[in-house]
Write a protein that holds these residues in place. Structure first.
Motif, PDB file in Angstrom:
ATOM      1  N   LYS A 131      16.441  53.364  84.261  1.00 57.47           N
ATOM      2  CA  LYS A 131      17.097  54.321  83.370  1.00 57.47           C
ATOM      3  C   LYS A 131      16.140  54.706  82.252  1.00 57.47           C
ATOM      4  N   PRO A 132      15.901  55.992  82.032  1.00 57.49           N
ATOM      5  CA  PRO A 132      14.966  56.404  80.977  1.00 57.49           C
ATOM      6  C   PRO A 132      15.560  56.164  79.588  1.00 57.49           C
ATOM      7  N   VAL A 133      14.690  56.034  78.632  1.00 57.22           N
ATOM      8  CA  VAL A 133      15.120  55.927  77.244  1.00 57.22           C
ATOM      9  C   VAL A 133      15.354  57.339  76.725  1.00 57.22           C
ATOM     10  N   VAL A 134      16.539  57.610  76.249  1.00 54.14           N
ATOM     11  CA  VAL A 134      16.903  58.951  75.807  1.00 54.14           C
ATOM     12  C   VAL A 134      16.986  58.977  74.283  1.00 54.14           C
ATOM     13  N   ILE A 135      16.197  59.852  73.682  1.00 53.55           N
ATOM     14  CA  ILE A 135      16.280  60.060  72.237  1.00 53.55           C
ATOM     15  C   ILE A 135      16.357  61.556  71.968  1.00 53.55           C
ATOM     16  N   GLN A 136      16.925  61.907  70.842  1.00 58.48           N
ATOM     17  CA  GLN A 136      17.029  63.318  70.492  1.00 58.48           C
ATOM     18  C   GLN A 136      15.638  63.896  70.210  1.00 58.48           C
ATOM     19  N   ARG A 137      15.429  65.103  70.704  1.00 59.62           N
ATOM     20  CA  ARG A 137      14.141  65.760  70.457  1.00 59.62           C
ATOM     21  C   ARG A 137      13.912  65.946  68.957  1.00 59.62           C
ATOM     22  N   ALA A 138      14.995  66.209  68.224  1.00 63.03           N
ATOM     23  CA  ALA A 138      14.867  66.400  66.781  1.00 63.03           C
ATOM     24  C   ALA A 138      14.328  65.143  66.113  1.00 63.03           C
ATOM     25  N   LEU A 139      14.800  63.973  66.560  1.00 65.81           N
ATOM     26  CA  LEU A 139      14.312  62.713  66.009  1.00 65.81           C
ATOM     27  C   LEU A 139      12.851  62.510  66.378  1.00 65.81           C
ATOM     28  N   PHE A 140      12.503  62.857  67.603  1.00 65.50           N
ATOM     29  CA  PHE A 140      11.121  62.706  68.075  1.00 65.50           C
ATOM     30  C   PHE A 140      10.174  63.600  67.266  1.00 65.50           C
ATOM     31  N   ASN A 141      10.639  64.790  66.895  1.00 61.46           N
ATOM     32  CA  ASN A 141       9.783  65.758  66.204  1.00 61.46           C
ATOM     33  C   ASN A 141       9.740  65.579  64.685  1.00 61.46           C
TER      34      ASN A 141
ATOM     35  N   TYR B  47      10.539  62.414  62.875  1.00 61.95           N
ATOM     36  CA  TYR B  47      10.664  61.048  62.353  1.00 61.95           C
ATOM     37  C   TYR B  47       9.774  60.812  61.139  1.00 61.95           C
ATOM     38  N   VAL B  48       8.639  61.502  61.066  1.00 67.75           N
ATOM     39  CA  VAL B  48       7.741  61.341  59.905  1.00 67.75           C
ATOM     40  C   VAL B  48       8.441  61.828  58.635  1.00 67.75           C
ATOM     41  N   GLU B  49       9.229  62.904  58.762  1.00 60.80           N
ATOM     42  CA  GLU B  49       9.939  63.441  57.600  1.00 60.80           C
ATOM     43  C   GLU B  49      11.057  62.517  57.140  1.00 60.80           C
ATOM     44  N   LEU B  50      11.427  61.562  57.999  1.00 58.09           N
ATOM     45  CA  LEU B  50      12.404  60.543  57.613  1.00 58.09           C
ATOM     46  C   LEU B  50      11.726  59.364  56.917  1.00 58.09           C
ATOM     47  N   GLY B  51      10.405  59.441  56.811  1.00 57.80           N
ATOM     48  CA  GLY B  51       9.654  58.377  56.137  1.00 57.80           C
ATOM     49  C   GLY B  51       9.227  57.260  57.064  1.00 57.80           C
ATOM     50  N   LEU B  52       9.272  57.503  58.378  1.00 51.82           N
ATOM     51  CA  LEU B  52       8.960  56.454  59.347  1.00 51.82           C
ATOM     52  C   LEU B  52       7.512  56.552  59.816  1.00 51.82           C
ATOM     53  N   ASN B  53       6.883  55.378  59.980  1.00 46.55           N
ATOM     54  CA  ASN B  53       5.588  55.345  60.649  1.00 46.55           C
ATOM     55  C   ASN B  53       5.820  55.024  62.121  1.00 46.55           C
ATOM     56  N   GLU B  54       4.753  54.930  62.896  1.00 49.20           N
ATOM     57  CA  GLU B  54       4.900  54.769  64.349  1.00 49.20           C
ATOM     58  C   GLU B  54       5.542  53.431  64.735  1.00 49.20           C
TER      59      GLU B  54
ATOM     60  N   GLN C 230      16.283  49.811  54.486  1.00 47.53           N
ATOM     61  CA  GLN C 230      15.916  50.306  53.162  1.00 47.53           C
ATOM     62  C   GLN C 230      15.664  51.817  53.185  1.00 47.53           C
ATOM     63  N   LEU C 231      15.145  52.308  54.318  1.00 51.98           N
ATOM     64  CA  LEU C 231      14.893  53.740  54.470  1.00 51.98           C
ATOM     65  C   LEU C 231      16.156  54.516  54.821  1.00 51.98           C
ATOM     66  N   LYS C 232      17.275  53.805  54.897  1.00 47.74           N
ATOM     67  CA  LYS C 232      18.578  54.395  55.208  1.00 47.74           C
ATOM     68  C   LYS C 232      18.588  55.079  56.572  1.00 47.74           C
ATOM     69  N   CYS C 233      17.912  54.426  57.518  1.00 42.73           N
ATOM     70  CA  CYS C 233      17.974  54.887  58.904  1.00 42.73           C
ATOM     71  C   CYS C 233      19.022  54.110  59.685  1.00 42.73           C
ATOM     72  N   ILE C 234      19.309  52.913  59.215  1.00 44.16           N
ATOM     73  CA  ILE C 234      20.364  52.106  59.813  1.00 44.16           C
ATOM     74  C   ILE C 234      21.137  51.421  58.699  1.00 44.16           C
TER      75      ILE C 234
ATOM     76  N   GLU D 224      22.760  61.327  59.641  1.00 44.68           N
ATOM     77  CA  GLU D 224      23.040  62.096  58.433  1.00 44.68           C
ATOM     78  C   GLU D 224      21.739  62.599  57.813  1.00 44.68           C
ATOM     79  N   GLN D 225      20.738  61.700  57.745  1.00 44.07           N
ATOM     80  CA  GLN D 225      19.433  62.093  57.212  1.00 44.07           C
ATOM     81  C   GLN D 225      18.759  63.139  58.089  1.00 44.07           C
ATOM     82  N   LEU D 226      18.888  62.953  59.401  1.00 46.62           N
ATOM     83  CA  LEU D 226      18.267  63.889  60.342  1.00 46.62           C
ATOM     84  C   LEU D 226      18.880  65.275  60.200  1.00 46.62           C
ATOM     85  N   ALA D 227      20.186  65.325  59.980  1.00 41.36           N
ATOM     86  CA  ALA D 227      20.861  66.617  59.795  1.00 41.36           C
ATOM     87  C   ALA D 227      20.344  67.317  58.543  1.00 41.36           C
ATOM     88  N   LEU D 228      20.106  66.560  57.483  1.00 40.20           N
ATOM     89  CA  LEU D 228      19.573  67.125  56.244  1.00 40.20           C
ATOM     90  C   LEU D 228      18.161  67.669  56.455  1.00 40.20           C
ATOM     91  N   VAL D 229      17.343  66.911  57.196  1.00 44.43           N
ATOM     92  CA  VAL D 229      15.967  67.334  57.479  1.00 44.43           C
ATOM     93  C   VAL D 229      15.964  68.620  58.292  1.00 44.43           C
TER      94      VAL D 229
END
Length: 225
Positions: A5-15, A17-24, A69-73, A96-101
């Motif tokens: 089963k493939p890992v499914v993530i939203q394209r918006a999150l993939f594109n 994530y840096v704007e959410l303050g996340l590193n790799e 702390q980054l309010k991702c979870i 919620e953060q992704l929607a704002l971004v």
């Protein structure tokens, strides 16, 4: 080849994530947490999250705290019926953060598009006028858009109308737009219909004025003059 089963993530999150303050590293752990999300949202064992990475258990635990702390979870600790404490993960803060971004990105793209459209309209004016616009003319052009809320298309239609009448000036274009606004004309199609009506009336008036007037009382025929 083994198919899983493939890992499914939203394209918006993939594109974004840096704007959410996340590193790799944080992004990879977040994906693994999302992949192991279950109906009860119980946090998976750290060993399961660590699997397939080069990170230690301590590093994984530290990154999960960073995600909180980054309010991702949102991590909550609750006690079940057996008086056992469990950690529950909610991903609501992430989305919620992704929607704002995404909304901010949309607004930025809209502003950039409007800026490009204005530059194009500005260039059309200078090309039609055959010279650079004066600061006052640029100010008037901005006024039409920002204050009068005329669309670029309607302004362009007024420019073409003034050009076709050989009355190319900002003042005349302003009169055209003011006249259209009074008549509630907001589309290019309506402006074209109004222009056709104006030209027809003008032609009819010219034809009426060209009809000779006979002075029947004095017996004068204008064609004899």
């Amino acid at each position: 080849m083994l198919r899983e089963k493939p890992v499914v993530i939203q394209r918006a999150l993939f594109n974004h994530y840096v704007e959410l303050g996340l590193n790799e590293k944080q992004f990879v752990i977040l994906i693994k947490l999302l992949d192991q999300e279950n109906e009860r949202n119980i946090q998976p064992p750290l060993e399961d999250v660590q699997q397939g990475t080069s990170l230690s258990i301590q590093e994984v635990s530290h990154i999960i705290n960073q995600l909180s702390q980054l309010k991702c979870i949102d991590i909550k600790i609750e006690k079940d019926e057996q008086h056992k404490y469990n950690e529950f993960i909610s991903f609501d803060p992430l989305f919620e953060q992704l929607a704002l971004v995404l909304n901010e990105t949309k607004q930025e793209n809209k502003a950039e598009d409007q800026n490009n459209q204005f530059k194009k309209l500005f260039q059309e004016f200078e090309s039609t006028f055959g010279r650079p616009l004066t600061p006052l003319e640029v100010q008037t052009l901005n006024h039409w858009i920002d204050t009068d809320h005329h669309s670029n298309e309607l302004i362009r239609s007024a420019l073409n109308e003034a050009h076709s009448l050989d009355k190319l000036s900002i003042k005349y274009i302003d009169r055209i737009l003011l006249n259209w606004k009074k008549k509630n004309i907001t589309t290019v199609q309506s402006s074209k219909e109004e222009s056709e009506k104006f030209n027809q009336n003008k032609k009819l008036k010219q034809n009426v004025n060209s009809i000779p007037i006979f002075d029947w009382v004095n017996g004068e025929n204008p064609y004899d003059k």
